[in-house]
Write a protein that holds these residues in place. Structure first.
Motif, PDB file in Angstrom:
ATOM      1  N   UNK A 121       0.845  -1.190   0.000  1.00 52.11           N
ATOM      2  CA  UNK A 121       0.000   0.000   0.000  1.00 52.11           C
ATOM      3  C   UNK A 121       0.879   1.238   0.000  1.00 52.11           C
ATOM      4  N   UNK A 122       0.321   2.343  -0.487  1.00 56.58           N
ATOM      5  CA  UNK A 122       1.059   3.606  -0.412  1.00 56.58           C
ATOM      6  C   UNK A 122       0.462   4.524   0.649  1.00 56.58           C
ATOM      7  N   UNK A 123      -0.419   3.967   1.489  1.00 61.45           N
ATOM      8  CA  UNK A 123      -1.014   4.766   2.554  1.00 61.45           C
ATOM      9  C   UNK A 123       0.024   5.094   3.624  1.00 61.45           C
ATOM     10  N   UNK A 124       0.085   6.348   4.088  1.00 58.78           N
ATOM     11  CA  UNK A 124       1.002   6.692   5.190  1.00 58.78           C
ATOM     12  C   UNK A 124       0.675   5.878   6.440  1.00 58.78           C
ATOM     13  N   UNK A 125       1.705   5.556   7.205  1.00 59.32           N
ATOM     14  CA  UNK A 125       1.503   4.735   8.408  1.00 59.32           C
ATOM     15  C   UNK A 125       0.520   5.380   9.374  1.00 59.32           C
TER      16      UNK A 125
END
Length: 305
Positions: free
Chosen positions: A193-197
Motif C-alpha cells: 500500500x502507499x497509505x502513510x503509516x
C-alpha cells in the motif's frame, strides 16, 4: 530466434477501483486480493472514508486496487465529500468493478451507481463482481450473475467470488489483469500500500472502536494521530491518538464503564499497529467531543476530510 508462442507475456499494470453501496464487501475483497490488511472492515455501513490503495504484485502484472467509500444518499457535508471521493476516482482508473452481494437483491441504489459509472466514465472498462458467494447456494449465485450482467450491459464481464473463503479470487485477478494495458510496475515489488503509516494507524483504531457500538455512532467517529514518538533507549514507539465524537453521550459509549471499552479498543488496535510497525507500541487514547463535526467545513478540514 524466439517464436511468438515462446515469448514471455508482456507485463501489465493498471488501476482498479471497487465501487458499490455501503457494506457490499469492497474492503474485505481488497484485503483478500492484496493478501494483507490495508483497509479496515466492519459490518457497519460507510466504514471506509478514504480511497485506500492496495497493491497486488504478480509475476506478470501489478494491480493497484482502490477501495472507495460506499456511494449513498448524503445527509451531511462529510457524506457529500465521501461521494465526491468516489466520483473523482472514476476518472483516474483503468477498470471499475461494481460490487453486488450475492445475498441481497439488486435495488435502486445499485442501479443508480451503475448509471453514474456509465455516465461519468463511459469508456472505462467495467466488471461486475458478485461478492459473498459463500453465503448462498449455486442457484442464487447464478441468478445474481444473470441479474448483474443484465444491469451492467453486454460489454462488462461478470465474476462471482468470496473474499472470506477465497473462491474465485484468482479468476477475478486474472480478469482484472486481462483488462489492463501493458506497462511497468508503479510500485516496488513487495509493497502492499502507499497509505502513510499514520493514516493506517488511525483506521485501525477506528475499526476497533466500531465493534459492537450503536448504529448512529460509526458516522460520528473520527480518529486523528497526534504524535508518534520512538522512546529513547527503547524499541517501544509511543503513539498518541484522539478519538472525536459529536456528543457527550457518544463519548460515554466509547469510553465504557470505568474506561473498560476504551481499554479494549486500545488492546485490539495496538496489536494491529504493532504488526504494521514491526515493533512494540504504547498506545495512548483520548476521547474528545467535536460537536456536529460532520457538518462543519472547518472541523472536517482539521479531521482530514
Amino acid at each position: 530466434m524466439s517464436t511468438p508462442s515462446s515469448q514471455t507475456p508482456e507485463f501489465r499494470s493498471g488501476f482498479v477501483c471497487f465501487v458499490g453501496r455501503p457494506n457490499t464487501g469492497k474492503s474485505t475483497l481488497t484485503n483478500a486480493l492484496v493478501g494483507d490488511k490495508i483497509a479496515i472492515t466492519s459490518n457497519r455501513p460507510q466504514t471506509t472514508r478514504h480511497a485506500i490503495r492496495g497493491i497486488v504484485n504478480r509475476p506478470d502484472a501489478q494491480l493497484i486496487l482502490i477501495d472507495t467509500p460506499g456511494l449513498h444518499r448524503p445527509r451531511t457535508l462529510l457524506g457529500q465529500r465521501l461521494n465526491d471521493v468516489v466520483r473523482d476516482t472514476y476518472s483516474e482508473v483503468d477498470v471499475i468493478c461494481v460490487c453486488i452481494p450475492a445475498d441481497e437483491a439488486i435495488g435502486p441504489g445499485d442501479r443508480r451507481i451503475v448509471e453514474q459509472v456509465q455516465t461519468i466514465a463511459p469508456k472505462t472498462r467495467k466488471v461486475g463482481v458478485v461478492t459473498k458467494i459463500d453465503r448462498v447456494g449455486p442457484e442464487k449465485v447464478a441468478s445474481q450473475l444473470m441479474a448483474l450482467s443484465a444491469l451492467m450491459g453486454p460489454d462488462a464481464e461478470v465474476v462471482p467470488c468470496s473474499a472470506k473463503s477465497g473462491r474465485q479470487l484468482d479468476t477475478l485477478s486474472d480478469v482484472l489483469v486481462s483488462l489492463c494495458d501493458e506497462g511497468p510496475a508503479f510500485y516496488p515489488d513487495g509493497e502492499l500500500t502507499d497509505e502513510p503509516e499514520q493514516v493506517l494507524m488511525a483506521e485501525f483504531i477506528r475499526e476497533a472502536a466500531l465493534e459492537g457500538v450503536r448504529d448512529e455512532l460509526p458516522h460520528s467517529l473520527a480518529v486523528v494521530i497526534e504524535e508518534v514518538v520512538p522512546r529513547d533507549g527503547s524499541e517501544i514507539v509511543d503513539v498518541y491518538a484522539h478519538l472525536f465524537v459529536e456528543r457527550d453521550s457518544q463519548k460515554g459509549i466509547i469510553i465504557g464503564r470505568k474506561g473498560a471499552r476504551l481499554k479494549e479498543v486500545g488492546t485490539v488496535a495496538r496489536g494491529q499497529i504493532e504488526r504494521l510497525l514491526g515493533t512494540k507500541v504504547y498506545l495512548d487514547l483520548h476521547v474528545k467531543v467535536a460537536k456536529d463535526w460532520q457538518r462543519d467545513p472547518k472541523q472536517l478540514g482539521r479531521l482530514g476530510f
